[in-house]
Design an enzyme around this catalytic site. Structure first.
Site, mmCIF file in Angstrom:
data_model
loop_
_atom_site.group_PDB
_atom_site.id
_atom_site.type_symbol
_atom_site.label_atom_id
_atom_site.label_comp_id
_atom_site.label_asym_id
_atom_site.label_seq_id
_atom_site.Cartn_x
_atom_site.Cartn_y
_atom_site.Cartn_z
ATOM 1 N N LYS A 1 0.851 -1.195 0.000
ATOM 2 C CA LYS A 1 0.000 0.000 0.000
ATOM 3 C C LYS A 1 0.885 1.242 0.000
ATOM 4 C CE LYS A 1 -3.899 2.007 2.598
ATOM 5 N NZ LYS A 1 -4.724 1.875 3.812
ATOM 6 N N SER B 1 -9.713 -0.372 7.236
ATOM 7 C CA SER B 1 -9.116 -0.190 5.904
ATOM 8 C C SER B 1 -8.419 -1.412 5.328
ATOM 9 C CB SER B 1 -8.139 0.987 5.912
ATOM 10 O OG SER B 1 -8.848 2.200 5.773
ATOM 11 N N SER C 1 -9.649 1.836 2.991
ATOM 12 C CA SER C 1 -8.786 2.543 2.075
ATOM 13 C C SER C 1 -7.767 1.663 1.348
ATOM 14 C CB SER C 1 -8.039 3.639 2.827
ATOM 15 O OG SER C 1 -7.152 3.087 3.771
#
Lengths: 95, 483
Positions: B76, B175, B151
């Site tokens: 990420k 997330s 996210s």
């Protein structure tokens, strides 16, 4: 919980977000709506309850003051938007 | 071939039936094939990946192989990678190249992983759909018109679409777990303090935690083995012993007590989700667990408000560092310090980030601090106490990961409160700082449904064991989207 225009401008200034007129209006409405929904927090009886800032059982974490290698100036300055020699270049704070 | 799990690929690498270069090429080919449809990655690291794969093959040839050696990974874009752009999917960090690796990257690199790309996300990890990326939205591989969750939507999509064998994400209010649920992969948020946050770009420091997104629970345990550790560079890292998480993966749930908190079956929950979750719980019962269906955590309805006061407050302080002086986007066309600062932030931050900075600044400002911020922190205490009491009686709690299946792109993006509600089942876990895992538990019309298993602090073993037993008895996690 309706935020006034002045309050929105004041918070925007504290956060230095340079809000546009359209943002002031839209954020004012959205934040008012969000805060209105969050007023249910006030229904919770928290008398005698201590606040929790973090969830782990650690206090006063310290470490020995030992010299260890750190990044050199060129690495630190590599991402600088403005630099001069080995320094970050900034604008005058005091006129 | 990129649909191999870590443990499958490891076996092939170890017995020389497959090389890391072959595995990496397959992964990169898949990336270039599906990226135009899913947009999961902000940066693709072809060249580096092939170099790392060659090095991994040399390591393997010399007999030096760990479970992750030669395995492709997606990270990420909120986790610092030395020399590789780390953007947080924000304009303000669009060209930021970290001079150091996050601790988790040092650990993965030490295992000889192969980095194939950096994953798209909601800007600064603020969002539940990956639509708040400043660059482009990611599309759900199960239905390209829908969101992958957020996210960590890019990380979950990359795993589900076969672009990588595993990924790392970060979880502040759901997330990792919510996108894992939306993309039908396995996603773990470890206990707060279990995995070092050093080098994780800060959103809400008392809630953020890094964790794995994988194809099954065995892989999840292997990645946790690699990243969980005490780290003196993170002052909230907890010096608690790290077990071998693969050792707890048995299929016998006899003697385990599982509670079902009724408040998580909320109004507005999709019927198909509730049916799938109840069926999954019955499966756990069949496997030997003793299930109590009517547990109550009465402060759950206040978690959303407490979270969305605490997280934005911390965010507003953390994001004060973006001043255009030291790194990142900087507005240059002025001699005024204040104008430069304001315009840097005006052009550098997106709508959701500004909204949260405003909300947090408000809650922390003079006159409102006690009524909002301190009040939310007191509610946080009550929520944690409630979990602690529940764990006196139960070894784990089970809930849906999200009240709905993935929603349409554009459906909630202009309605922040509706968007916030999609984290309603996951954010209480961050408030309490405890671990939870999301695993695939079915589909509604081809759209994934996630099951959340919540555990005691620093007892990831129990939830991994339950999740593993479920996966051994079901096939949901083996389904892959056709793209």
């Amino acid at each position: 919980m309706k935020l006034s225009r002045e309050e929105v401008l004041h918070i925007g200034l504290l956060a230095r977000l340079g809000l546009t007129e359209a943002e002031v209006e839209r954020l004012g409405e959205q934040l008012s709506n969000i805060l209105e929904n969050f007023e249910i927090l006030q229904q919770v009886d928290t008398s005698g309850i201590l606040p929790t800032a973090q969830s782990i059982p650690l206090q006063n974490v310290t470490k020995d003051d030992e010299v260890t290698p750190s990044l050199d100036q060129s690495q630190i300055l590599a991402n600088a938007p403005r630099k001069e020699g080995n320094f970050f270049r900034v604008r005058a704070v005091l006129e | 071939m990129s649909q191999l799990t870590i443990h499958e690929a490891h076996r092939l690498l170890k017995t020389k039936q497959l090389s890391s270069v072959e595995l990496t090429k397959t992964s990169l080919e898949r990336i270039h094939q599906v990226e135009p449809k899913v947009h999961a990655l902000v940066t693709i690291t072809d060249e580096l990946a092939l170099k790392q794969a060659q090095k991994a093959d040399e390591l393997i040839a010399s007999g030096d192989i760990s479970f992750l050696t030669g395995i492709p990974v997606v990270i990420k874009d909120v986790i610092c990678t030395k020399g590789i752009r780390t953007t947080c999917s924000s304009k303000i960090l669009e060209n930021f190249v970290p001079p150091y690796d996050a601790t988790v990257m040092e650990k993965l690199n030490g295992c000889g992983v192969v980095l194939v790309g950096k994953a798209n996300m909601d800007e600064f990890a603020m969002g539940s759909s990956t639509e708040h990326s400043a660059f482009f939205p990611t599309h759900n591989p199960w239905d390209l018109s829908r969101v992958p969750g957020g996210s960590s939507g890019g990380s979950a999509t990359a795993v589900a679409a076969g672009e990588t064998i595993f990924a790392l994400g970060s979880d502040t209010g759901g997330s990792i777990r919510q996108p894992a649920g939306f993309c039908s992969v396995t996603g773990l948020k470890p206990t707060y303090g279990r995995v070092s946050r050093y080098g994780l770009v800060a959103f809400a420091s008392s809630l953020d935690q890094i964790g794995p997104l994988t194809q099954d629970v065995m892989d999840c345990a292997m990645v946790l083995n690699a990243i969980a550790d005490y780290d003196s560079r993170d002052s909230t890292s907890v010096p608690s012993p790290v077990p071998d998480y693969t050792q707890c993966l048995t299929t016998d749930l006899n003697g385990l007590r599982i509670g079902i908190p009724k408040e998580y079956f909320v109004e507005g929950m999709q019927t198909e989700v509730e049916i799938a979750i109840r069926a999954a719980i019955s499966k756990l019962e069949e496997l030997g667990a003793k299930v109590e269906w009517e547990v109550s955590l009465p402060h759950t309805p206040y978690a959303l408000a407490a979270y969305y006061i605490i997280a934005p407050s911390e965010a507003s302080a953390n994001l004060a560092r973006y001043d255009g002086v030291k790194y990142g986007f900087s507005y240059l066309d002025t001699d005024s310090m204040w104008e430069a600062l304001e315009k840097t932030r005006q052009y550098g931050f997106g709508d959701e980030v500004k909204r949260r900075i405003m909300l947090g600044t408000y809650a922390l400002s003079a006159g409102y601090y006690d009524a909002w911020y301190v009040k939310a922190q007191k509610v946080r205490t009550l929520i944690r106490q409630e979990f602690d009491h529940a764990f006196d009686k139960y070894d784990a709690l089970v809930t849906p990961t999200s009240p709905t299946v993935p929603f349409k792109i554009g459906e909630k993006v202009d309605d922040p409160l509706q968007m916030y509600l999609s984290d309603i089942c996951t954010l209480p876990i961050n408030i309490a700082g405890i671990p939870a895992i999301s695993i695939p538990a079915g589909f509604d019309n081809g759209l994934p449904i996630g099951l959340q298993i919540i555990g005691k602090p620093f007892n990831e073993e129990t939830i991994l064991k339950i999740a593993h037993a479920y996966q051994q008895a079901t096939e949901w996690h083996k389904r892959r989207p056709e793209i």
